[in-house]
Structures are given as structure tokens and as C-alpha cells.
Design a protein around this motif. Structure first.
Motif, PDB file in Angstrom:
ATOM      1  N   PRO A 185      19.279  37.788  32.639  1.00  0.00           N
ATOM      2  CA  PRO A 185      18.401  37.283  33.703  1.00  0.00           C
ATOM      3  C   PRO A 185      17.184  38.169  33.951  1.00  0.00           C
ATOM      4  CG  PRO A 185      20.680  37.092  34.383  1.00  0.00           C
ATOM      5  CD  PRO A 185      20.676  37.901  33.113  1.00  0.00           C
ATOM      6  N   LEU A 186      17.395  39.488  34.010  1.00  0.00           N
ATOM      7  CA  LEU A 186      16.261  40.368  34.258  1.00  0.00           C
ATOM      8  C   LEU A 186      15.349  40.469  33.041  1.00  0.00           C
ATOM      9  CD1 LEU A 186      17.633  43.260  36.470  1.00  0.00           C
ATOM     10  CD2 LEU A 186      16.679  41.050  37.107  1.00  0.00           C
ATOM     11  N   ALA A 187      15.927  40.329  31.845  1.00  0.00           N
ATOM     12  CA  ALA A 187      15.102  40.324  30.640  1.00  0.00           C
ATOM     13  C   ALA A 187      14.205  39.090  30.601  1.00  0.00           C
ATOM     14  CB  ALA A 187      15.990  40.358  29.397  1.00  0.00           C
ATOM     15  N   MET A 188      14.623  38.036  31.279  1.00  0.00           N
ATOM     16  CA  MET A 188      13.799  36.829  31.381  1.00  0.00           C
ATOM     17  C   MET A 188      12.851  36.916  32.571  1.00  0.00           C
ATOM     18  SD  MET A 188      13.263  33.712  30.122  1.00  0.00           S
ATOM     19  CE  MET A 188      11.554  33.544  30.601  1.00  0.00           C
ATOM     20  N   PHE A 189      13.380  37.371  33.702  1.00  0.00           N
ATOM     21  CA  PHE A 189      12.603  37.347  34.933  1.00  0.00           C
ATOM     22  C   PHE A 189      11.509  38.403  34.956  1.00  0.00           C
ATOM     23  CE2 PHE A 189      12.185  37.943  39.650  1.00  0.00           C
ATOM     24  CZ  PHE A 189      11.688  36.680  39.905  1.00  0.00           C
ATOM     25  N   GLY A 190      11.772  39.591  34.359  1.00  0.00           N
ATOM     26  CA  GLY A 190      10.762  40.640  34.338  1.00  0.00           C
ATOM     27  C   GLY A 190       9.481  40.203  33.644  1.00  0.00           C
ATOM     28  N   VAL A 237      23.188  36.949  39.308  1.00  0.00           N
ATOM     29  CA  VAL A 237      23.708  38.229  38.829  1.00  0.00           C
ATOM     30  C   VAL A 237      24.961  38.637  39.604  1.00  0.00           C
ATOM     31  CG1 VAL A 237      23.221  40.691  38.654  1.00  0.00           C
ATOM     32  CG2 VAL A 237      21.499  39.028  37.949  1.00  0.00           C
ATOM     33  N   VAL A 238      24.923  38.489  40.923  1.00  0.00           N
ATOM     34  CA  VAL A 238      26.067  38.881  41.748  1.00  0.00           C
ATOM     35  C   VAL A 238      27.295  38.035  41.416  1.00  0.00           C
ATOM     36  CG1 VAL A 238      26.976  38.915  44.098  1.00  0.00           C
ATOM     37  CG2 VAL A 238      24.679  39.786  43.634  1.00  0.00           C
ATOM     38  N   LEU A 239      27.126  36.741  41.325  1.00  0.00           N
ATOM     39  CA  LEU A 239      28.270  35.862  41.088  1.00  0.00           C
ATOM     40  C   LEU A 239      28.790  35.978  39.664  1.00  0.00           C
ATOM     41  CD1 LEU A 239      27.093  32.720  43.086  1.00  0.00           C
ATOM     42  CD2 LEU A 239      28.807  34.413  43.756  1.00  0.00           C
ATOM     43  N   ALA A 240      27.931  36.338  38.725  1.00  0.00           N
ATOM     44  CA  ALA A 240      28.383  36.488  37.344  1.00  0.00           C
ATOM     45  C   ALA A 240      29.337  37.668  37.174  1.00  0.00           C
ATOM     46  CB  ALA A 240      27.191  36.652  36.406  1.00  0.00           C
ATOM     47  N   THR A 241      29.292  38.640  38.087  1.00  0.00           N
ATOM     48  CA  THR A 241      30.209  39.779  37.980  1.00  0.00           C
ATOM     49  C   THR A 241      31.659  39.360  38.163  1.00  0.00           C
ATOM     50  OG1 THR A 241      30.051  40.324  40.352  1.00  0.00           O
ATOM     51  CG2 THR A 241      28.440  41.353  38.869  1.00  0.00           C
TER      52      THR A 241
END
Length: 216
Positions: A154-159, A71-75
Motif C-alpha cells: 500500500p505505501l509503495a503505491m500511495f507514496g 494496513v491496520v486490518l491486514a495485520t
């Protein structure tokens, strides 16, 4: 005395300016801090708070942290000059390809870092797989929704993976690829497909600007 940037080749200066415009140094530093923290606590396990069953299932912290790296690097896909870059397609495609390759290599390095604190090879393999897959998802999110919402896929998958990714027999659901063991071929294929799709999108197209970014 001339600075290093003043004597660099035009191509290198362009790449450096490209990286600074996307806040690559800041994102790289934040991801590194997270990776160092994960290294310090490399032996910790993260229990999954399953909602459907009373399970006792946990995954290594080192295999969970890659979500944050992604998430951080995708920004860094956000460009403040996206409109201008459309008029310089060939150079920008080259710069974006170099950028995405560097991001993938750096993310992989961060995923491997916990080995320095004793993380096993199996955990490291799972961490590298997860950082590749979630980075691909984050890049897809940046392209579809804007870099400000790169965290959404990512969070929609990881959650759901955390909450419902373990079956009644205490084994991972087939779709919960990021908590599968390091030798899971379907999980590796899923992560590879997501990574290739996301990096290709990010390297060959300009990510959408989120509504908040456009208004700013």
C-alpha cells in the motif's frame, strides 16, 4: 451463571478464538479510532506535495484515510499457529473466508463513516473504492512478505501517488487510481481486481510469517 462464550456453539467459539488469536479486536479498535478522527475532520483536504510540477491538487482526507484502515486490518492475517493450521485445511479455509469477509465489510463501514459529518456521496464512493483497493494490496503484502510487512505494497503505491501522481495539466496520472474521481471506471476496476486478488489469497492460504515474527 454461565458466560456468553460458554453457552456459544462450538463453531462460534472457534471463530471467537480465531479472532482473538489474530488480535482482531485490537485492530478493529485502532481502525475505528482512525475513522472517528477522519469523521471529525471530514471536510479537510490533503494537498499533494508533487515533486515534478507546481500543482495545486488536493484530495479529501476521507479518501486518504482508507490506506491506514487497510494496513491496520491486514495485520489480522497473522497467525501464531500457522504451522498447525496447515493440518486443518478445510476448517481454516472456512474461518479465513469468514474473517476476510468481515474485514472487508468493516473496512467499508469505516470508509462510509465520514458521511455522518457531512462528507459527500462522491467522496464516500472514492473512499470505499480506495479502502477496497488498498486492503487488497495489504492482503497481498501479508501473503508475500508476512503480516508484519502488510503495509509495504500500500505505501509503495500511495507514496508515488502523493509525490508524482498528478500530471502537468493538473489531472491524475492513469496509474494513480486512488486519487481519480469517484466516477473513474478504470480506477474502480483496478481497486476491484486488487481487492478480489488480495482477499482470495488471504482467505485460501496462510500468510507467510515475516522474519521478525519467526524469530519471535
Amino acid at each position: 451463571m454461565k458466560s456468553a462464550s460458554s453457552v456459544a456453539s462450538p463453531g462460534l467459539r472457534a471463530l471467537l478464538a480465531y479472532g482473538r488469536s489474530r488480535n482482531v479486536p485490537r485492530a478493529a479498535l485502532v481502525a475505528l479510532v482512525v475513522a472517528v478522527a477522519a469523521t471529525v475532520y471530514a471536510g479537510q483536504q490533503v494537498p499533494l506535495p508533487q515533486l515534478r510540477h507546481l500543482t495545486d491538487y488536493s484530495v479529501p482526507l476521507a479518501a486518504v484515510v482508507p490506506v491506514v484502515h487497510a494496513v491496520v486490518l491486514a495485520t489480522t492475517t497473522f497467525s501464531p499457529m500457522a504451522d498447525l493450521e496447515h493440518t486443518a485445511a478445510q476448517p481454516m479455509r472456512r474461518h479465513r473466508a469468514v474473517h476476510m469477509t468481515a474485514v472487508l465489510l468493516y473496512a467499508t463501514l469505516l470508509a462510509v463513516l465520514p458521511m455522518a459529518a457531512g462528507a459527500s456521496a462522491e467522496v464516500t464512493v472514492a473512499a470505499v473504492r480506495n479502502v477496497a483497493g488498498y486492503l487488497g494490496l495489504a492482503m497481498i503484502g501479508a501473503r508475500l512478505f508476512g503480516s508484519g510487512l502488510a503495509w509495504l505494497p500500500p505505501l509503495a503505491m500511495f507514496g508515488p501517488t502523493l509525490l508524482a501522481g498528478v500530471r502537468w495539466d493538473n489531472t491524475p496520472e492513469p496509474w494513480a487510481w486512488s486519487i481519480h474521481g469517484p466516477h473513474s471506471t478504470p480506477a474502480a476496476i483496478t481497486a476491484a481486481v486488487l481487492c478480489v486478488a488480495g482477499l482470495c489469497l488471504a482467505a485460501t492460504t496462510t500468510p507467510r510469517r515475516a522474519e521478525r515474527e519467526e524469530q519471535g
